[in-house]
Enzyme design. Structure first.
Site, PDB file in Angstrom:
ATOM      1  N   HIS A 166     -17.243 -17.613  97.728  1.00 55.92           N
ATOM      2  CA  HIS A 166     -16.281 -18.705  97.908  1.00 55.92           C
ATOM      3  C   HIS A 166     -16.053 -19.416  96.572  1.00 55.92           C
ATOM      4  O   HIS A 166     -14.920 -19.654  96.160  1.00 55.92           O
ATOM      5  CB  HIS A 166     -16.814 -19.683  98.966  1.00 55.92           C
ATOM      6  CG  HIS A 166     -16.045 -20.970  99.078  1.00 55.92           C
ATOM      7  ND1 HIS A 166     -15.149 -21.210 100.084  1.00 55.92           N
ATOM      8  CD2 HIS A 166     -16.052 -22.081  98.306  1.00 55.92           C
ATOM      9  CE1 HIS A 166     -14.623 -22.411  99.928  1.00 55.92           C
ATOM     10  NE2 HIS A 166     -15.157 -22.968  98.850  1.00 55.92           N
ATOM     11  N   GLU A 167     -17.153 -19.730  95.883  1.00 59.52           N
ATOM     12  CA  GLU A 167     -17.028 -20.411  94.587  1.00 59.52           C
ATOM     13  C   GLU A 167     -16.357 -19.499  93.558  1.00 59.52           C
ATOM     14  O   GLU A 167     -15.555 -19.951  92.733  1.00 59.52           O
ATOM     15  CB  GLU A 167     -18.405 -20.851  94.081  1.00 59.52           C
ATOM     16  CG  GLU A 167     -19.111 -21.863  94.975  1.00 59.52           C
ATOM     17  CD  GLU A 167     -18.250 -23.085  95.276  1.00 59.52           C
ATOM     18  OE1 GLU A 167     -17.374 -23.415  94.476  1.00 59.52           O
ATOM     19  OE2 GLU A 167     -18.454 -23.697  96.341  1.00 59.52           O
ATOM     20  N   HIS A 170     -12.678 -19.733  93.731  1.00 58.96           N
ATOM     21  CA  HIS A 170     -12.125 -20.882  93.002  1.00 58.96           C
ATOM     22  C   HIS A 170     -11.987 -20.549  91.519  1.00 58.96           C
ATOM     23  O   HIS A 170     -11.040 -20.966  90.861  1.00 58.96           O
ATOM     24  CB  HIS A 170     -13.037 -22.099  93.153  1.00 58.96           C
ATOM     25  CG  HIS A 170     -12.927 -22.784  94.491  1.00 58.96           C
ATOM     26  ND1 HIS A 170     -11.726 -23.015  95.111  1.00 58.96           N
ATOM     27  CD2 HIS A 170     -13.866 -23.316  95.305  1.00 58.96           C
ATOM     28  CE1 HIS A 170     -11.938 -23.639  96.261  1.00 58.96           C
ATOM     29  NE2 HIS A 170     -13.231 -23.830  96.409  1.00 58.96           N
ATOM     30  N   GLU A 253      -9.355 -24.678 100.112  1.00 58.94           N
ATOM     31  CA  GLU A 253     -10.640 -24.321 100.709  1.00 58.94           C
ATOM     32  C   GLU A 253     -10.472 -23.147 101.680  1.00 58.94           C
ATOM     33  O   GLU A 253     -11.266 -22.209 101.673  1.00 58.94           O
ATOM     34  CB  GLU A 253     -11.253 -25.522 101.439  1.00 58.94           C
ATOM     35  CG  GLU A 253     -11.714 -26.644 100.514  1.00 58.94           C
ATOM     36  CD  GLU A 253     -12.683 -26.170  99.449  1.00 58.94           C
ATOM     37  OE1 GLU A 253     -13.592 -25.370  99.762  1.00 58.94           O
ATOM     38  OE2 GLU A 253     -12.522 -26.564  98.281  1.00 58.94           O
TER      39      GLU A 253
END
Lengths: 325, 184
Positions: A166-167, A170, A253
């Site tokens: 997930h990070e 980003h 998100e």
């Protein structure tokens, strides 16, 4: 680990918020454009505030005020581009992870970076029992990922891979640059607002009124309008910026969840990690307001889960979307 | 007037052609570069093997068969030419190492050895990275193949002499649940 060939086209992700299919390349390009647009908006805003400030204090020096503001704005943008990651890491008390001490985390991050096709980011650990993580930096070549000790302890390998992926999303999608620029924009406006409010307290704007007679009434009225405009700009500025941030940040998100699930080919890992993060009831993570929106789950979620101005979508909804992939 | 229109159209077409050409080259470079990611991890694994075999031999010297299998896969990988051969040898090595660790299950003292535990962990981490690298490679291949098999790239693939790249097979052994030992 199997590759669902043809199941999902690489680099096309379904946006959980709208159900539209989005090309990741478009999303990245939009993030880059928006980052620079934000820098420009901030410079313009600063110039406007400076101009108004000059009008209510000393109109003759408007040129000086505006140029100073211009230099400040450009300086702030450049500083945000280069140093915001250091600021965010410092503000959250992160220290670099070492291969000896955090072998598990380093291994997982290196593996996920390979899967995402980005260089391994610098890895940091925050010494807190609250499970959380964030990414920062300006591009995939200059990115950092920070996770808390609680996260490493609480999650199994697949779950940790999900959070790191997930990070990594980003990072890969230039969300980190956009968020850094946005934080800097809001930061400058807030500083200016506080500064002007302080001046008001000390009566800096009462000057012309005391020396009545040096100006005619219409001049005073003009000045009044300027003061009102200035206050409106300074008060509304941060609110507008925050609303903008919320609008983009929630969608971001969802997209990062989807991309993360794609990188690991395992939506369940992230879903189950989010479940654990949501269920956490222990000690909170004390970080300053400016970096809160960077984290994978709101560090203060326990206190205001239903807050209207939440930077993150409800965690249950994120889990649900991952499970339906 | 007509010549100008024709000229403008030619220029626009040329610019579009350049775009398509560059895209194909970029996609090709990406998938070829993705292979080097796998290669790095495969080399790491090859480097770890002599140490591992020495450690295991200290406790289970008579399990010659499995050592030979590991050695065979290692030399196959080191002498492999081209992506497909290397990928095949790598799968062979994964299977051989799986066998080796299954054998190790029968030796509690070996399992307790610190050096062995460290090597086992290191190899597990390398395996994980290989899996991710292979996945990224297949992603890159899929994009490249789509690029040269769909419009407008398909008109360029022939003249540019570009052929569809081959996906890496995920070995069957890896899809299975790791076997548990039945030491009596």
């Amino acid at each position: 680990m199997s590759v669902p060939q043809g199941a999902a086209l690489p680099n096309v992700i379904t946006d959980g918020a709208t159900g539209r299919r989005i090309s990741l390349l478009d999303w990245q390009a939009s993030n880059r454009r928006m980052s620079w647009l934000l820098g420009l908006i901030m410079a313009a805003l600063l110039a406007a505030i400076a101009y108004l400030l000059a009008q209510v204090t000393n109109p003759a020096s408007a040129g000086v005020f505006v140029s100073v503001a211009g230099v400040l704005g450009v300086g702030q943008t450049v500083a945000a581009y280069w140093f915001s990651d250091q600021l965010a890491l410092g503000a959250s008390g992160a220290r670099p992870a070492t291969k000896d001490e955090h072998r598990y985390l380093v291994d997982v991050t290196e593996a996920v970076a390979i899967g995402a096709g980005v260089p391994t980011p610098r890895i940091y650990v925050i010494d807190s029992p609250a499970p959380n993580a964030f990414a920062t930096g300006r591009d995939p070549q200059h990115a950092s990922i920070a996770v808390t000790r609680g996260l490493i302890d609480m999650l199994d390998r697949q779950e940790l891979e999900g959070v790191v992926a997930h990070e990594m999303s980003h990072v890969k999608n230039y969300d980190i640059r956009f968020m850094s620029m946005l934080a800097a924009t809001i930061g400058v406006i807030v500083i200016l607002r506080d500064l002007v409010l302080r001046w008001f307290q000390f009566g800096a704007f009462g000057g012309p009124r005391r020396s009545r007679g040096s100006r005619d009434r219409s001049g005073n009225r003009g000045q009044g309008i300027m003061i009102v405009l200035l206050i409106v700009l300074l008060v509304l500025g941060p609110i507008l910026a925050t609303i903008l941030r919320l609008a983009v940040s929630r969608r971001r998100e969802f997209l990062a969840d989807a991309t993360g699930a794609y990188i690991t080919r395992n939506p369940e890992g992230l879903a189950s990690a989010l479940e654990k993060l949501a269920a956490y009831q222990g000690e909170g993570l004390e970080v300053s307001e400016g970096v809160r929106h960077l984290f994978i789950v709101n560090p203060l979620a326990r206190h205001n889960a239903m807050h209207l101005l939440a930077t993150h979508p409800p965690i249950e909804e994120r889990i649900d979307r991952l499970r339906r992939m | 007037m007509a010549t100008i229109v024709v000229l403008v159209i030619i220029v626009i077409l040329a610019i579009m052609a350049m775009g398509v050409y560059n895209r194909i080259i970029r996609l090709e470079n990406r998938y070829q570069n993705a292979w080097s990611q796998i290669d790095v991890q495969l080399k790491r694994r090859v480097d770890l093997i002599p140490n591992l075999v020495e450690t295991v031999k200290g406790y289970a010297a008579h399990e010659k068969e499995v050592f030979e299998e590991v050695a065979r896969s290692r030399s196959a990988l080191m002498n492999a030419k081209g992506v497909n051969e290397a990928a095949g040898a790598a799968n062979m090595m994964t299977a051989a190492l799986g066998r080796l660790f299954a054998v190790a299950e029968n030796y509690p003292e070996l399992k307790a050895n610190e050096n062995f535990k460290m090597l086992q962990e290191e190899l597990a981490s390398v395996e994980n990275k290989i899996a991710y690298a292979r996945q990224f490679y297949n992603d890159a291949v899929l994009q490249y193949n789509n690029g040269i098999e769909t419009m407008p790239g398909m008109f360029f693939a022939g003249p540019m002499n570009k052929k569809a790249a081959v996906f890496l097979e995920i070995p069957e052994a890896e899809k299975e649940v790791p076997k548990v030992s039945f030491a009596s």
